[in-house]
Design an enzyme around this catalytic site. Structure first.
Site, mmCIF file in Angstrom:
data_model
loop_
_atom_site.group_PDB
_atom_site.id
_atom_site.type_symbol
_atom_site.label_atom_id
_atom_site.label_comp_id
_atom_site.label_asym_id
_atom_site.label_seq_id
_atom_site.Cartn_x
_atom_site.Cartn_y
_atom_site.Cartn_z
ATOM 1 N N HIS B 68 8.547 7.315 4.555
ATOM 2 C CA HIS B 68 9.351 7.067 3.366
ATOM 3 C C HIS B 68 8.471 6.806 2.139
ATOM 4 O O HIS B 68 8.747 7.302 1.035
ATOM 5 C CB HIS B 68 10.292 5.885 3.628
ATOM 6 C CG HIS B 68 11.040 5.448 2.417
ATOM 7 N ND1 HIS B 68 10.672 4.354 1.667
ATOM 8 C CD2 HIS B 68 12.129 5.985 1.802
ATOM 9 C CE1 HIS B 68 11.511 4.220 0.662
ATOM 10 N NE2 HIS B 68 12.402 5.197 0.712
ATOM 11 N N GLU B 71 7.215 10.022 0.922
ATOM 12 C CA GLU B 71 8.269 10.752 0.190
ATOM 13 C C GLU B 71 8.237 10.350 -1.289
ATOM 14 O O GLU B 71 8.322 11.194 -2.174
ATOM 15 C CB GLU B 71 9.640 10.450 0.811
ATOM 16 C CG GLU B 71 10.815 10.979 0.012
ATOM 17 C CD GLU B 71 11.983 10.004 -0.006
ATOM 18 O OE1 GLU B 71 12.386 9.515 1.061
ATOM 19 O OE2 GLU B 71 12.500 9.725 -1.114
ATOM 20 N N HIS B 72 8.105 9.049 -1.556
ATOM 21 C CA HIS B 72 8.040 8.596 -2.952
ATOM 22 C C HIS B 72 6.805 9.164 -3.657
ATOM 23 O O HIS B 72 6.875 9.581 -4.807
ATOM 24 C CB HIS B 72 7.966 7.064 -2.999
ATOM 25 C CG HIS B 72 9.306 6.408 -2.959
ATOM 26 N ND1 HIS B 72 9.759 5.608 -3.984
ATOM 27 C CD2 HIS B 72 10.284 6.418 -2.029
ATOM 28 C CE1 HIS B 72 10.967 5.147 -3.676
ATOM 29 N NE2 HIS B 72 11.306 5.625 -2.494
ATOM 30 N N GLU B 143 14.085 -1.129 -3.427
ATOM 31 C CA GLU B 143 14.950 -0.253 -2.622
ATOM 32 C C GLU B 143 15.317 -0.961 -1.306
ATOM 33 O O GLU B 143 16.476 -0.943 -0.879
ATOM 34 C CB GLU B 143 14.227 1.071 -2.340
ATOM 35 C CG GLU B 143 15.106 2.099 -1.642
ATOM 36 C CD GLU B 143 14.395 3.440 -1.425
ATOM 37 O OE1 GLU B 143 13.221 3.585 -1.816
ATOM 38 O OE2 GLU B 143 15.038 4.352 -0.856
#
Lengths: 428, 424
Positions: B68, B71-72, B143
């Site tokens: 994740h 991904e950022h 997040e």
């Protein structure tokens, strides 16, 4: 691609719109009934919209009602209420596969009849709903309203609106209020239901691979809407707000992340020439990954994961929302205000404008890709008094100038700053 | 390079596949008259794959949430802001990470080819530095906190966490505040170099697109250096016991109505057609037993013990599978007991032909209807692809299921295999 849109004004308060498009796998029929917004009406409409799924006279319980939908190739029935500024509408819809995909079995007529009966022939016993159904749906609706705190992002924005517009009908929640619903009696809601059906402006929209003339006849005959009595006034009045000192409200909740929401008055209604410039202002400010808030508050300062701004079309307000660390409240608020001031001073370039225009134009052009969104948009567009005309809508966006965007930005009046923070931080 | 096409007459849809010798799969699904076009760049690398054996045979263990985090960071570029670059083309770009994949995608009405090139370029040229990794930590922590405030998310992940002892599905997709703060450039680049290789990736394109033209264009824009990349990691999934780790877990979030998720731990599944068909059989059985038309749903709905939020699912992936039943309820313990009783009763009685036919008709009708939405098609296609199944085979698979298959399903030994997660 939309091949044609046929409009029929059956009576002053009963309209039919038929949208022909071959690209979808389904046909969709939607009924829209409009009312003025008040707590009482919203509460009753919400309760009725839920009672509709409990059965009709022909399918008198949820089991037989749902079995019937399954038999119609898994047709989907939805009834719900939606706010349009100080008006509220009930939507009742049915969607099912088009005949060319189910061995040429034409179920349009059966689906239309099902929808008709779901709304106009709800299961009832004399002058009331089944008492058990009524009590159950009442309790569920109350539970549902109480549970809206679970979606904190939406809840924070709604709380800001409710605080901001506390003396106006717009503060009414889309499903009314727990106290009002609690007080409703079966007989009272049934009486309202009968009145609601005969005194609301009704519009039927259908979209799919349909033949207009044939479908018009079928709908007109199936729904047979003639007995409209005195129809309620659903005109929307224009109101002007004066500048005042912004309200600062803080609520404590059991949360890890603070929710900051800013509410602004724009005094720009959907029929104002500055409406499109205002939408562009909000888009440049907080409409996606290229917006100044995203670039500066998130990417540059790492203060949040989400931040956005949006215009509430039917209420002349703009909202900004972000999820932040509680201790960063002042810093974030200052930064947001600074970004707004920069745009108001014209500190943005043609590139920013073109990108924002592109974002909006793309969303206008792709409306025709989603049958349900399309009829929803079509209906809301008609409520503004304008026709759905893609070419004109795009032109209206494209011709906006930088000066107009600045002018729209300068109408903003900060009205309410709403903050939800964690209980845990109370002690500091 | 092998080009193939599948046409599904029941849907009137066709999909083209280019199987590149490098291992990269490219799919094009033309949707005539749709305004929006989407492209998805997929790597079969998700949150479950923190531990693996690299091409040198070394065992690598990366911080939780690394897929994740990556991904950022893929969005970083030396000079340009990717969101603005896409916006300038009239496109909107985004990405998501789930258990088994990371997906980068955009949608646009115009300038599809330019946007596609931009997508391929930015995924294949990462620019990850100490400075921009540090900057991202604050954003990802926000997040995580956003999801921590979502009781529907918490009740679900708390349950998975309690049910599993070793399988990485017990961890949150984004990791924790601590693991995020302990992630560095080297970790991210290790994951990137290992799993962003053509033999682990696919490109899915959908919209009003001419395949013949697209076929040539796609090959033109994919860099040769990338196609020669061979690195690949062998994923390590620790052995997991058959019984649950904990049979209950509870959290206080002051929700207005208590919530529950009741899990049944299933077999260790694999990503192949056999397990997919099995999942469809389970899905039909669950729909019959717990769907809106079921006796279960209507009985407890009317008693006020469940509401519209009640749902059921069967989920599986590499080395795990589970059933889950959940929603809001004032008495989660009672409802869990009733779920078990309903399954036991079904094991004796089975399903009747009429109900079976009705559910099959519904599933097929809903599947046909879902092909209205290109986004839905894309998301389903990718999910199925990760599981080794082609979405256009769905209707044939459902059709091949018979009433005996359904009656043989759910023969579960439930003792020691259930976990109840509650939020109050």
């Amino acid at each position: 691609m939309i091949e044609s849109i046929d409009k029929y004004e059956v009576t002053k308060d009963f309209k039919i719109r038929l949208v022909k498009s071959k690209k979808f796998k389904t046909d969709l029929i939607g009924l829209f009934l409009l009312r003025p917004l008040s707590d009482k009406e919203a509460s009753q409409m919400a309760l009725i919209s839920r009672l509709l799924s409990r059965g009709t006279m022909g399918y008198p319980n949820a089991k037989s009602f749902n079995d019937r939908l399954d038999d119609l190739y898994g047709a989907i029935f939805i009834s719900d209420t939606v706010k349009y500024g100080e008006r509220i509408a009930m939507h009742c819809k049915i969607q099912f596969p088009n005949k060319r995909l189910i061995e040429n079995k034409d179920i349009y007529k059966e689906a239309a009849m099902f929808l008709r009966n779901a709304l106009f022939d709800v299961y009832h016993e004399g002058d009331r709903f089944n008492q058990e159904f009524f009590d159950q749906e009442k309790n569920k609706l109350i539970e549902e309203i109480n549970s809206r705190v679970n979606d904190k992002i939406t809840y924070a924005v709604e709380r800001c609106i409710e605080t901001m517009c506390e003396d106006e009908a717009f503060s009414v929640y889309q499903y009314g209020s727990v106290d009002t619903i609690q007080s409703l009696t079966n007989e009272e809601v049934y009486a309202y239901y009968c009145e609601f059906l005969t005194s609301s402006p009704i519009e039927i929209l259908s979209i799919g691979d349909i033949d207009s003339d044939e479908t018009y006849e079928l709908i007109e005959k199936t729904f047979d809407i003639k007995n409209q009595n005195e129809v309620v006034d659903t005109e929307c009045k224009k109101v002007i707000y004066e500048k005042r000192d912004a309200k600062h409200i803080t609520e404590n909740m059991n949360v890890n992340q603070g929710k900051l929401t800013l509410g602004f008055r724009t005094n720009i209604r959907y029929d104002d020439p500055l409406y499109e410039p205002a939408v562009l202002f909000a888009t440049i400010l907080g409409g996606g990954g290229n917006s100044t808030l995203f670039r500066n508050v998130r990417e540059k300062e790492s203060l949040c994961y989400y931040i956005f701004s949006k215009i509430e079309k039917f209420k002349s307000i703009m909202l900004i929302a972000a999820g932040i660390e509680v201790e960063n409240y002042d810093k974030t608020l200052d930064l947001i205000i600074e970004e707004i001031e920069k745009l108001k001073r014209g500190e943005f370039n043609e590139d920013d404008i073109n990108i924002a225009k592109e974002v909006i134009v793309s969303s206008v052009r792709s409306l025709v890709d989603y049958p349900n969104s399309f009829i929803n948009y079509y209906y809301s567009r008609e409520l503004t008094g304008f026709e759905y005309d893609e070419k004109k809508m795009i032109e209206d966006i494209m011709k906006v100038t930088k000066e107009e965007i600045i002018e729209a930005g300068n109408t903003l009046i900060l009205d309410t700053v709403h903050f939800i923070r964690g209980d845990k931080q109370n002690d500091n | 390079m092998i080009i193939s096409e599948i046409y599904e007459s029941k849907l009137d849809e066709k999909i083209y596949k280019i199987a590149h010798p490098s291992g990269l799969d490219i799919f094009v699904l033309p949707k005539k008259d749709y305004m929006k076009k989407y492209a998805y760049f997929i790597t079969k690398y998700g949150a479950l794959y923190n531990e693996f054996i690299d091409e040198n045979g070394e065992n690598v263990k990366l911080p939780l949430g690394i897929a994740h985090f990556l991904e950022h960071k893929i969005f970083e570029d030396k000079e340009k802001d990717m969101f603005s670059e896409f916006a300038r083309l009239g496109a909107s770009v985004n990405a998501y990470t789930n258990f088994a994949s990371t997906v980068y995608y955009f949608s646009t009405v115009n300038k599809f080819n330019d946007s596609l090139k931009l997508l391929v370029d930015f995924v294949l040229t990462p620019h990850i530095t100490d400075e921009n990794v540090e900057k991202e930590k604050g954003i990802i922590v926000q997040e995580i906190k956003m999801y921590d405030d979502d009781p529907n998310w918490r009740v679900y992940f708390n349950g998975l966490s309690a049910m599993y002892e070793n399988h990485p599905i017990k961890e949150d997709i984004a990791g924790t505040e601590e693991t995020v703060n302990n992630s560095y450039v080297d970790d991210l680049m290790k994951a990137y170099n290992t799993f962003y290789s053509p033999n682990n990736m696919a490109l899915f394109i959908i919209g009003d697109i001419d395949f013949e033209t697209m076929k040539d264009y796609v090959q033109e824009i994919i860099p040769k250096t990338y196609l020669n990349k061979k690195e690949y990691g062998k994923i390590v999934i620790k052995d997991e016991k058959e019984k649950v780790n904990k049979d209950s877990v509870e959290m206080t979030m002051n929700v207005p109505t208590p919530m529950f998720n009741f899990f049944i731990k299933g077999e260790k599944a694999e990503l192949n057609g056999y397990h997919f068909k099995k999942s469809m059989i389970n899905r039909i059985a669950l729909d019959y037993l717990f769907g809106k038309s079921s006796e279960f749903y209507n009985t407890y709905y009317e008693k006020g013990l469940i509401n519209d939020s009640f749902g059921h699912e069967y989920s599986y992936g590499l080395g795990y599978s589970y059933f889950n039943f959940g929603g809001e309820s004032s008495d989660a313990d009672y409802m869990s007991k009733k779920v078990v009783e309903t399954i036991e009763k079904y094991n004796k009685e089975g399903i009747d032909e009429l109900s079976f036919a009705r559910i099959k008709k519904k599933i097929m009708g809903r599947h046909i209807s879902s092909f209205n939405s290109i986004q839905y098609i894309a998301n389903s296609f990718i999910n199925y692809y990760i599981k080794g199944v082609n979405l256009l085979d769905f209707l044939d698979i459902v059709e091949s299921i018979n009433v005996d298959d359904i009656n043989d399903s759910l023969k579960l030994d439930l003792i020691g295999k259930t976990t109840l997660s509650k939020i109050k």
